[in-house]
Design a protein around this motif. Structure first.
Motif, short mmCIF file in Angstrom:
data_model
loop_
_atom_site.label_atom_id
_atom_site.label_comp_id
_atom_site.label_asym_id
_atom_site.label_seq_id
_atom_site.Cartn_x
_atom_site.Cartn_y
_atom_site.Cartn_z
N MET A 111 -29.20 -18.11 -36.24
CA MET A 111 -29.17 -19.56 -36.05
C MET A 111 -29.64 -19.92 -34.65
SD MET A 111 -28.09 -22.04 -38.08
CE MET A 111 -27.69 -23.77 -38.02
N LEU A 112 -29.06 -19.21 -33.68
CA LEU A 112 -29.38 -19.50 -32.29
C LEU A 112 -30.86 -19.26 -32.00
CD1 LEU A 112 -29.03 -19.57 -29.18
CD2 LEU A 112 -28.21 -17.23 -29.38
N GLU A 130 -34.49 -28.91 -35.84
CA GLU A 130 -33.46 -27.98 -36.29
C GLU A 130 -32.87 -28.51 -37.60
OE1 GLU A 130 -30.39 -26.65 -33.59
OE2 GLU A 130 -31.67 -27.36 -31.97
N VAL A 182 -26.89 -30.26 -38.57
CA VAL A 182 -25.58 -29.63 -38.38
C VAL A 182 -24.64 -30.18 -39.46
CG1 VAL A 182 -23.67 -29.35 -36.80
CG2 VAL A 182 -25.98 -29.54 -35.92
N THR A 211 -21.26 -31.29 -40.68
CA THR A 211 -20.00 -31.71 -40.07
C THR A 211 -19.10 -32.34 -41.13
OG1 THR A 211 -21.14 -33.73 -39.50
CG2 THR A 211 -20.85 -32.12 -37.75
N PRO A 212 -17.80 -32.28 -40.91
CA PRO A 212 -16.91 -32.94 -41.86
C PRO A 212 -17.13 -34.44 -41.81
CG PRO A 212 -15.69 -32.20 -39.94
CD PRO A 212 -17.07 -31.64 -39.82
N PRO A 213 -17.10 -35.12 -42.94
CA PRO A 213 -17.47 -36.52 -42.98
C PRO A 213 -16.55 -37.41 -42.12
CG PRO A 213 -16.54 -35.80 -45.07
CD PRO A 213 -16.77 -34.59 -44.25
N THR A 214 -15.29 -37.03 -41.96
CA THR A 214 -14.37 -37.91 -41.22
C THR A 214 -14.81 -38.10 -39.78
OG1 THR A 214 -13.05 -35.92 -41.05
CG2 THR A 214 -12.22 -37.64 -42.50
N SER A 215 -15.31 -37.03 -39.15
CA SER A 215 -15.64 -37.17 -37.74
C SER A 215 -17.06 -37.66 -37.53
CB SER A 215 -15.44 -35.84 -37.02
OG SER A 215 -16.09 -34.83 -37.75
N SER A 216 -17.85 -37.73 -38.61
CA SER A 216 -19.22 -38.18 -38.42
C SER A 216 -19.37 -39.67 -38.73
CB SER A 216 -20.16 -37.38 -39.30
OG SER A 216 -19.87 -37.63 -40.65
N ALA A 217 -18.27 -40.32 -39.10
CA ALA A 217 -18.38 -41.73 -39.41
C ALA A 217 -18.65 -42.52 -38.14
CB ALA A 217 -17.08 -42.22 -40.04
#
Lengths: 515, 364
Positions: B1-2, B349, B352, B354-360
């Motif tokens: 990935m890196l 890239e 990423v 991410t869980p939907p709760t923190s991407s709102a």
């Protein structure tokens, strides 16, 4: 035709339409910013939309103006459903919005700015004709401005008048004013709102005012609608309501502070002493007007206040991002100017609001951002030379402990979601085991419950270890839950102070609203 | 990935400038065709004049040496978010100071000391020149681009004044110059070549600059302040000192270029010092995306193009200023290409997860 009849007809013709917002819901991903809200703006009334920050006021008007497409719900004019897909559509229906910030071109004159704001300007401008129209318009306008003066030479109040004149010039019948007085002095605010009110009383306009200043609401407004956390929280006629009623609707029922595990700190010593600090806003106006405050070890002091009352500038002074115009800050009894040496010596850490903007370098990696406080001392560097291995290892361990979701430590931090950026900053600022003073500003803004709980427990845990914490927040629940002492900042000064046990909800609300 | 994501970013940083160069070659071809020359003959002539033979390539390297040094005058401050274009002025000041220092010690000191004195004088003079721009920026909020540009004119005027007056060698009749540096004190050539040691200076300084920015705490602090000044302040980094220090280093690189020109090429200071190496250095820095190592490579490329000016004139009947047209075209196209970063899906890239709760997004 007799003159009398003509005036009546004119009045009917120019009466603004009734605007209804029906069951409006707006969802951003998982977040429900607006939940089934309805509102009626009767023709020729002055209506205020009240609510705390994040209550959904801006979302509602942005849906009405066509900036956002609502998830569900509709807008009706005189009982007829109309789709508004863009601000241009809103303009067609006679709705105009005045923003918090000026949208005029400073180098151009008043006349040029007025002509500029028309959507369908011709390629050629016949200035002679335009001036005739503008002069006729100015003669009937509620406030007069000199047409040939460049906007840069106008005072703030006059610029705000120009913003409103633009809407009248565009023949808007419904004005939405988004905190129009936040950049004005109280005198200017009263003058502008007073003149608008005259237009409303005369039946030329309907106004929807977004505000959280109760003083303005009681002085100029006919009806209010209150939102709280995206939901309808109440409405009514201003003359039937007291300020206490409105404050209660705005902030919710009286709440008993949540009890949390707090240990009493043995001998509290003053850690942070703020002495007569003055600071200016970016535009040079004074934001903080001489505040004094002491925060002791093992104590959380909360500062409540509606945003824009100087708390941001105060935090920036303490964080080293803004120079105070007067006064001084002491940490552990020594003068503190927020240099790197002093930060390290006195072990001061900061959790600012908007972490990506305030505490991260967007294009640098997560590992580099995590190393921001430690890169220049062992083990992360030796003399002048950066040692990448320890930096990477420290980052990996923090990423694990604080559960930061990132593809790798080398990913630029701007690729992470907001919550994970916040976790990164939290990891950097709270991981040190020797914090002495923590300054936190809206540390939980926009986070989900689990994250909020986590941050709260971290802050409390730090306090119980003896850390002095200054917590600035717009969330009253958070302040009541965490603080040992609470203060209210209003117009750059502390308007209220009490220990948390004696905190009076109603007085806090009144002080916040400037009463 | 890196490694995957780095690979894409590097590819983007290499492909876009190269594509920009190719596109400007195409535009230049159109220009040459309009001027009545066969574009392909022009390309061929440039290539031959720049890299076609060992002799030509040495010419290119001689021109590349000062370009490497002057490019740092733009590249280093760029890491702090400053756009400095005072390269020409710093080069001129470095050249004047180098001559002054060299002449004042030449009578009694051995050549190595004279050269050292010249280098130090050039470094300090150039450093103070651009350091002043940094100080104006930090203390008085003067726009660094404008002030550094205007400082060029002051430096050039100062050069003309000094070589025409106080520092003039009376025997320099039709081209006023200072007294010459004794031949023994001039910078020698690298064995088996005609290329002077200035090239080595350039390469070494570029490597040091890269190391300084990427591998030291100073560079880290500078990159932080350049990336977000608010974050730098919250970490207590001395933004003002960093600004002035980086500007000093930037100016001293260009000042060293002035010393190299004086000590290796001209042997004295006169108007020839003002040969546009400063302005071309800005171009090098931008093509290299302010990476000092890349700048040393780009400098060779551009040195070649500059070296081809006289050939275009002799063989194709184009005015020798034609290469400046090319230089200008490259600059415009490279500046335009800056706006293309992040526009091509191929360099992006993968998203990423991410869980939907923190991407709102946050509601206002």
């Amino acid at each position: 035709m007799k003159p009398a009849v003509k005036t009546i007809e004119m009045k009917e013709l120019t009466l603004p339409p009734e605007l209804e917002v029906v069951n409006m819901t707006k969802q951003f991903g998982q977040l429900i910013a607006l939940d089934n809200v309805s509102l009626t703006l009767k023709p020729g009334t002055f209506h205020a939309l009240l609510g705390e920050n994040g209550a959904g006021k801006s979302t509602l008007v942005k849906c009405v103006m066509g900036f956002y497409k609502p998830t569900s719900g509709e807008v009706r004019f005189n009982q007829q459903v109309q789709a508004i897909d863009s601000p241009r559509d809103a303009q067609k229906h006679g709705i105009g919005m005045v923003y918090q910030h000026f949208t005029s071109v400073p180098a151009m004159t008043v006349a040029e700015n007025l002509v500029l704001c028309r959507y369908e300007s011709a390629a050629l401008i016949d200035w002679k004709a335009e001036y005739e129209v503008l002069n006729a318009f100015m003669a009937t306008a509620p406030f007069k401005l000199p047409l040939s003066v460049p906007v840069a030479q106008l005072a703030a109040g006059e610029k705000q008048k120009l913003e409103i004149l633009k809407q009248l010039y565009l023949k808007s019948k419904i004005l939405i004013l988004d905190e129009p007085t936040s950049v004005l002095t109280p005198g200017e605010a009263d003058e502008v709102l007073g003149l608008i009110r005259e237009e409303v009383v005369a039946g030329h306009l309907s106004v929807l005012l977004i505000s959280h200043k109760f003083r303005e609401v009681t002085a100029f407004v006919d009806e209010i609608t209150i939102l709280r956390k995206g939901k309808f929280a109440g409405s009514g006629r201003v003359k039937d309501l007291t300020i206490a009623d409105m404050a209660e609707m705005m902030m919710g029922e009286k709440r008993i502070p949540q009890t949390v595990q707090k240990t009493l700190h043995p001998d509290p010593a003053p850690v942070l002493q703020i002495q007569a600090i003055h600071a200016n806003k970016d535009n040079g106006l004074e934001a903080v007007s001489g505040v004094d405050l002491t925060v002791n070890s093992g104590e959380i002091v909360g500062i409540a206040g509606i945003s824009g009352n100087g708390q941001r500038e105060l935090v920036e002074v303490l964080a080293g991002q803004r120079t105070a115009t007067d006064g001084q800050v002491l940490v552990n009894g020594e003068v503190y100017r927020a240099s790197r040496t002093e930060m390290f010596q006195h072990r001061v850490f900061v959790l600012p609001e908007e972490p990506l903007k305030n505490a991260c370098v967007p294009h640098m990696s997560v590992a580099e951002n995590l190393a921001l406080r430690t890169f220049d001392r062992p083990p992360q560097s030796k003399g002048w030379v950066l040692l990448f291995k320890p930096i990477r290892e420290a980052a990996q361990s923090l990423i694990k402990t604080f559960n930061i979701k990132t593809p790798s430590p080398e990913t630029p931090i701007s690729n992470l979601s907001g919550g994970n950026v916040q976790r990164t900053v939290l990891a950097r600022e709270l991981s040190s085991d020797h914090i002495n003073l923590l300054i936190a500003a809206n540390p939980c803004f926009g986070l989900d419950f689990a994250a909020v709980d986590y941050i709260h427990s971290e802050i409390l845990e730090a306090r119980n270890r003896g850390v002095a914490v200054l917590l600035v927040s717009e969330d009253l629940d958070e302040l009541l839950k965490l603080s040992d002492r609470i203060l209210v900042i209003s117009e750059g000064k502390f308007a209220y102070e009490s220990s948390i046990a004696e905190a009076d909800f109603a007085s806090i609300g009144r002080s916040m609203a400037g009463h | 990935m890196l490694t995957y994501s780095r690979w894409r970013r590097t590819l983007e940083a290499v492909s876009i400038p190269i594509a920009a160069l190719i596109f400007s070659l195409f535009l230049f071809g159109l220009f040459c065709a309009a001027a009545g020359a066969n574009p392909f003959a022009v390309y061929g002539a440039i290539y031959k004049a720049a890299f076609g033979s060992w002799f030509a390539f040495q010419n290119t390297l001689i021109r590349a040496a000062p370009l490497m040094l002057t490019s740092l005058c733009t590249a280093l401050p760029a890491r702090l978010g400053l756009v400095i274009i005072g390269n020409e002025g710093a080069l001129v000041m470095g050249g004047i100071a180098a001559v002054a220092a060299g002449l004042s010690v030449a009578d009694f000191a051995p050549p190595i000391v004279v050269q050292l004195a010249m280098a130090i004088a050039g470094i300090i003079a150039g450093g103070l020149w651009i350091g002043a721009v940094g100080a104006l920026r930090h203390y008085r909020a003067v726009n660094e681009t404008i002030s550094s540009l205007l400082m060029n004119y002051i430096a050039i005027a100062l050069l003309n004044h000094l070589v025409g007056g106080p520092m003039r060698d009376p025997s320099s009749l039709n081209k006023p110059s200072t007294f010459p540096i004794p031949d023994i004190d001039k910078l020698g050539t690298i064995p088996f070549t005609r290329v002077h040691y200035g090239l080595l200076y350039g390469i070494v300084v570029c490597i040091i600059a890269y190391y300084l920015i990427q591998r030291t705490t100073f560079g880290f602090a500078a990159r932080t302040a350049g990336g977000n000044v608010k974050a730098a302040r919250i970490a207590g980094l001395p933004v003002g000192k960093l600004t002035i220090a980086i500007c000093f280093l930037a100016g001293s690189s260009a000042g060293l270029a002035g010393m190299v020109e004086v000590a290796a090429v001209h042997g004295r200071a006169n108007e020839s010092l003002n040969a546009n190496y400063g302005y071309a250095g800005i171009l090098v820095a931008f093509i290299a995306r302010h990476n000092p190592i890349a700048a040393s490579v780009v400098a060779i490329l551009l040195g070649g193009i500059l070296a081809s000016g006289s050939i275009l004139q002799r063989q194709l009947g184009l005015p020798d200023a034609t290469v400046y047209v090319f230089q200008g075209l490259v600059f415009l196209v490279v500046l335009y290409s800056e706006s293309l970063y992040g526009r091509f899906a191929i360099f992006k890239e993968p998203d990423v997860v991410t869980p939907p709760t923190s991407s709102a997004p946050l509601a206002g």
